[in-house]
Design an enzyme around this catalytic site. Sequence first.
Site, short mmCIF file in Angstrom:
data_model
loop_
_atom_site.label_atom_id
_atom_site.label_comp_id
_atom_site.label_asym_id
_atom_site.label_seq_id
_atom_site.Cartn_x
_atom_site.Cartn_y
_atom_site.Cartn_z
N ASP A 215 -7.06 22.91 -0.42
CA ASP A 215 -7.06 23.83 0.73
C ASP A 215 -6.37 23.20 1.93
O ASP A 215 -5.80 23.89 2.75
CB ASP A 215 -8.49 24.14 1.21
CG ASP A 215 -9.41 24.59 0.11
OD1 ASP A 215 -8.92 25.20 -0.85
OD2 ASP A 215 -10.63 24.32 0.21
N HIS B 142 -11.77 21.94 -0.18
CA HIS B 142 -11.22 21.32 -1.40
C HIS B 142 -9.95 20.59 -0.93
O HIS B 142 -9.29 21.04 0.01
CB HIS B 142 -10.71 22.32 -2.43
CG HIS B 142 -11.71 23.29 -2.96
ND1 HIS B 142 -12.06 24.44 -2.30
CD2 HIS B 142 -12.39 23.32 -4.15
CE1 HIS B 142 -12.92 25.13 -3.04
NE2 HIS B 142 -13.15 24.47 -4.16
C1 XLS Z 1 -16.11 29.44 -7.06
C2 XLS Z 1 -16.90 28.48 -6.32
C3 XLS Z 1 -16.11 27.49 -5.48
C4 XLS Z 1 -16.96 26.32 -5.12
C5 XLS Z 1 -16.23 25.10 -4.70
O1 XLS Z 1 -16.60 30.41 -7.60
O2 XLS Z 1 -17.83 29.18 -5.55
O3 XLS Z 1 -15.61 28.13 -4.35
O4 XLS Z 1 -17.89 26.66 -4.13
O5 XLS Z 1 -15.34 24.67 -5.64
#
Ligand code: XLS
Length: 433
Positions: A102, A99
């Site tokens: 991150d 993301h």
């Molecule tokens: C959260 C999600 C997130 C997605 C990406 O529960 O799994 O991590 O994979 O935004």
Amino acid sequence: MIDFFKDIPEIAYEGPDSISEFAFRHYDPDEILDGKSMADHLRFGVAYWHSFAWPGGDPFGGQTFDRPWFGDTMELAKMKADVAFEMFRILGQPYYCWHDADVRPEGDTLAESRSRMEEITDYLGEKMEAGGPKLLWGTANLFTNRRFMSGAATNPDPEVFAWSAATVKYCMNATLKLGGENYVLWGGREGYETLLNTDLKREREQAGRFLCMVVDYAKKIGFDGQILIEPKPQEPTKHQYDFDTATVYGFLKDFGLENEVKMNLEQGHAILAGHSFEHEIAMAASLGIFGSIDMNRNDYQSGWDTDQFPNNMPEVALAYYEILKAGGFTTGGTNFDSKLRRQSLDPVDLILAHVGAFDVCARGYKAASKMLADGALTAQVNARYAGWDAPDAKAMLTSSLEDIAARAEAESIQPEPRSGRQERLENIVNRYV
Ligand code: XLS
Ligand code: NI
Ligand code: NI
């Protein structure tokens, strides 16, 4: 550069009898199966967020992990990238995912956030070119900052919709620049807490329009990767709009996007929706919208998204069985959307969690592949539906209730129940796992 993973060797395949902690026992990236390497079959990806951005908090306590790159400067973001790529070198997996939030700290303004993203994209690009993994997918974090508390595209405040559009635009640019093979949208806050303050119809329309614009923009910039929606029924919202595959398919149809967007399915989200992982995969495959998976393991008691590393081989095997039946991955892969337990403090915990997960998946995949190749279940399923091969039976599907009724009475049909053989089929599966 800091030596966060000091003394941890590169992990190599040593075979099932190895007793080394630092070895793959089942995942041999170079092993050829049906003319393709295991690395290319499984397409493992590591999630940046859980491994490098998550501080180890839970609802009752904050940070447990002590990481020298925690903080909000670009310098620390680069240190984090250095450590991440060091782990990628040790594991040798072919992909990773991020993301925006991150990989770089937010700026004070939208423009500063964008330019920081551009700066870190170049930094990541250099590392990828120097032998790092490829990008399986990028995504925008439209859920952590308080501005998103009432949703992103579905927010009652149009300025949040605008902010979200601008963010997805630069995240998609970064994904394109890094050669990302997919772009994911997980609608973490696209849902509601209470209908008392929510115009559900309007919010769903906003989400639909937003997704149409995302698809258009991808075409405009020549992003030919796959756009994926990741469904989840709840958490953080009480009720999320992208509840599960079947719900998302209805939504895509509604906005004419069923041929544009596919699914990124996560084990834990399937469980939260009251399904099994293989159900979600089979459903997506049957609708022609299977894309990729987020591999993890959910706790069956807790009712929230525990994102544990997978370690249940029979479960994993059935998931891969459905993926293989659907023809295997194309642009998708196995992204480990998995995180350590908050007491697992050591750098080595992070490495070995992935080592174990890679092995479980490789084992499950091989079992699934053999089960499919042997046709162990296919023959039985085909036999179960064999009655539908008869011309009369087929003709019914294009007939009418009256005609069917007339024939059924004329022939005084008498259907004879037959065993579903579930236990026998489970015994067959157990021969492989
Ligand atoms: C959260 C999600 C997130 C997605 C990406 O529960 O799994 O991590 O994979 O935004
Ligand atoms: Ni996920
Ligand atoms: Ni999740």
